[in-house]
Design an enzyme around this catalytic site. Structure first.
Site: not given
Length: 289
Positions: A158, A208, A278
């Site tokens: 990420r 998420s 995230e």
């Protein structure tokens, strides 16, 4: 537009107003917009479809530049070159139509190519780093563009150089392989079905919420902490997938943030594991008068 509610431009459907909201029609207009903003030292952020974004209730002081109208997709052999604002799902469909394999993992990832490259988006064992050949970026200080190849993108979990150096994605090129169209379609259909079965797609969310802690799964930690279905206001940890926080209808950004804080504290207290978001959280808690 002035005082544009960001709840209209994020998948969470929450967020206060941006002082100025700008949607350039093409690359030239995007660059000229950024040049003017920079010349006047006016703060700005760049967004796509807002699928990985949480804007606080006070909104954004400065300008929001929306790149979703820069959405061209060009196929040449096994390469697909795409402008930053194109939806990732459209790239996957273009690959399917041209019998190109490699992008199937991304068929259900919401958002734009720019956002996907920015965070090295991934799912079902694949990541953007696996298919990206090169990316054209814009340096915000010099307002000059240049091309980075895959090895120069500094991809991580990420993460990418686009994040660390605060660059602007203009275009990306994906290098795929010739495949069987029916096989590609079956894979995409299967992944779509699995998403629909396991994820609360019927509610507004940002996917998420937490990065995967090393050695753990975020959703499993949240469930084991007894937080399945936990709710603050109209923000709730999904009972269908505990890695998601959903908006039941009238959630505020404050509700979501308080729920994030609850998860972080509870998981840390019970398991000693740090949970990091995230999603990107921006904006102000309260609107200045």
């Amino acid at each position: 537009m002035m005082d544009e509610p960001m709840s209209c431009h994020t998948s969470f459907r929450v967020g206060g107003p941006a002082d100025i909201y700008i949607a350039p029609q093409d690359r030239k207009e995007l660059v000229s917009t950024l040049v003017v903003l920079t010349m006047h030292d006016y703060p700005y952020i760049i967004i796509g479809k807002g699928t990985d974004l949480l804007v606080r209730d006070g909104g954004i002081r400065g300008a929001v530049v929306d790149v979703t109208k820069l959405n061209g997709i060009y196929v040449d052999g096994t390469r697909i070159t795409v402008e930053a604002g194109a939806p990732l799902k459209d790239v996957c469909n273009a690959a399917l139509e041209n019998s190109l394999t490699g992008m199937e993992f991304a068929c259900g990832i919401p958002g734009t190519v720019g956002g996907a490259v920015y965070m090295n988006a991934g799912a079902y064992g694949g990541e953007i780093k696996d298919v990206l050949e090169w990316c054209e970026v814009l340096d915000k200080k010099s307002m000059k563009s240049y091309v980075l190849n895959n090895g120069e993108m500094e991809f991580g979990y990420r993460a990418s150089v686009v994040q660390s150096k605060d660059l602007v994605v203009l275009r990306a090129c994906f290098l795929l392989r010739v495949g069987d169209r029916e096989t590609i379609k079956r894979t995409m259909d299967d992944l779509t079905r699995r998403r629909q079965e396991k994820q609360p797609l019927e509610y507004p969310s940002a996917g998420s919420v937490f990065k995967r802690p090393p050695g753990y799964y975020a959703g499993k930690l949240i469930e084991d902490a007894g937080l399945r279905g936990a709710r603050i206001g109209d923000a709730q940890i999904s009972e269908k997938h505990t890695g998601f926080i959903i908006n039941l209808g009238n959630a505020t950004a404050s509700d979501v943030i308080r729920l994030i804080d609850m998860v972080q504290k509870t998981v840390k207290d019970k398991f000693g594991v740090d949970m990091y978001p995230e999603i990107k959280i921006i904006g102000e808690d309260r609107r200045r008068n």
